[in-house]
Design an enzyme around this catalytic site. Structure first.
Site, PDB file in Angstrom:
ATOM      1  N   ASP A   8      56.429  67.063  97.470  1.00 54.03           N
ATOM      2  CA  ASP A   8      55.088  67.416  97.763  1.00 54.03           C
ATOM      3  C   ASP A   8      54.572  66.621  99.341  1.00 54.03           C
ATOM      4  O   ASP A   8      54.225  65.682  99.090  1.00 54.03           O
ATOM      5  CB  ASP A   8      54.098  67.510  96.891  1.00 54.03           C
ATOM      6  CG  ASP A   8      52.884  67.998  97.290  1.00 54.03           C
ATOM      7  OD1 ASP A   8      52.610  69.169  97.935  1.00 54.03           O
ATOM      8  OD2 ASP A   8      51.728  67.611  97.034  1.00 54.03           O
ATOM      9  N   GLU A  67      58.404  71.542  99.405  1.00 55.41           N
ATOM     10  CA  GLU A  67      57.226  72.527  99.481  1.00 55.41           C
ATOM     11  C   GLU A  67      57.112  73.143 100.984  1.00 55.41           C
ATOM     12  O   GLU A  67      57.215  72.261 101.743  1.00 55.41           O
ATOM     13  CB  GLU A  67      55.855  72.266  98.909  1.00 55.41           C
ATOM     14  CG  GLU A  67      54.969  73.369  99.030  1.00 55.41           C
ATOM     15  CD  GLU A  67      53.521  72.999  98.635  1.00 55.41           C
ATOM     16  OE1 GLU A  67      52.498  73.675  98.658  1.00 55.41           O
ATOM     17  OE2 GLU A  67      53.452  72.237  97.664  1.00 55.41           O
ATOM     18  N   ASP A 139      49.506  64.893  93.482  1.00 57.53           N
ATOM     19  CA  ASP A 139      50.508  64.745  94.233  1.00 57.53           C
ATOM     20  C   ASP A 139      51.997  64.745  93.621  1.00 57.53           C
ATOM     21  O   ASP A 139      52.782  65.398  93.834  1.00 57.53           O
ATOM     22  CB  ASP A 139      50.415  63.755  95.457  1.00 57.53           C
ATOM     23  CG  ASP A 139      49.327  64.017  96.481  1.00 57.53           C
ATOM     24  OD1 ASP A 139      49.085  65.067  96.739  1.00 57.53           O
ATOM     25  OD2 ASP A 139      48.696  62.982  96.670  1.00 57.53           O
TER      26      ASP A 139
END
Length: 174
Positions: A8, A67, A139
């Site tokens: 991420d 992502e 996160d």
């Protein structure tokens, strides 16, 4: 057994999550956050690159999932996020890892069942799916969700390939 490193990305905090995956079984291997603080931006990119490189060395993943950038309200933030992603992707490609990218909606859909899920829902489902004793930091949970999404995508491709070969074999028999 596949080992997936999920990322991420962020320009200050880059979450990571590592899972082992076989069939429908997941095993949690590790997660956390690469914190780069308030250094100059080029130094932060270097720290992200080095952090991802160390994770790859430590866990020896077979695939890398990250992502995609979403368009935020602030174009400068989106550009910095894209550069942080780039640093992470370069670390993976230098180690010959296949890189797969997923949108936030795809990740939420794969983990929670709806692309409009809230962060707390993602954290809860990651905890449940990986049978974690506690709720992971946001996160890290997002990065684990990226890895889970990739595992589901791989599983679906295997299933589709199996069905396609059955269809072809059936047609050949006719």
């Amino acid at each position: 057994m596949a080992i997936i490193l999920g990322i991420d990305p962020g320009s200050r905090f880059t979450g990571y999550g590592v899972i082992a995956h076989q069939g429908s079984r997941f095993q949690y291997l590790g997660s956390g956050c690469i914190k780069v603080g308030d250094h100059d931006f080029p130094i932060r990119l270097k720290m992200i690159f080095q952090g991802i490189s160390q994770l790859i060395e430590q866990f020896s993943p077979t695939s890398f999932a990250i992502e995609q950038v979403f368009m935020a309200h602030n174009p400068d933030s989106a550009l910095k996020l894209g550069q942080a992603r780039g640093a992470a992707i370069v670390a993976a490609t230098l180690q010959e890892l296949p890189v797969c990218e997923y949108s936030a909606r795809q990740i939420k859909q794969a983990v929670v069942g709806t692309g409009a899920a809230k962060k707390e829902q993602v954290q809860h489902m990651v905890k449940q799916l990986l049978k974690l004793p506690g709720t992971p930091q946001a996160d890290a949970a997002d990065a684990l969700a990226v890895a889970i999404c990739h595992a589901h995508s791989e599983q679906n491709l295997i299933r589709l390939a199996g069905n396609a070969s059955k269809t072809v074999r059936g047609r050949l028999r006719r």
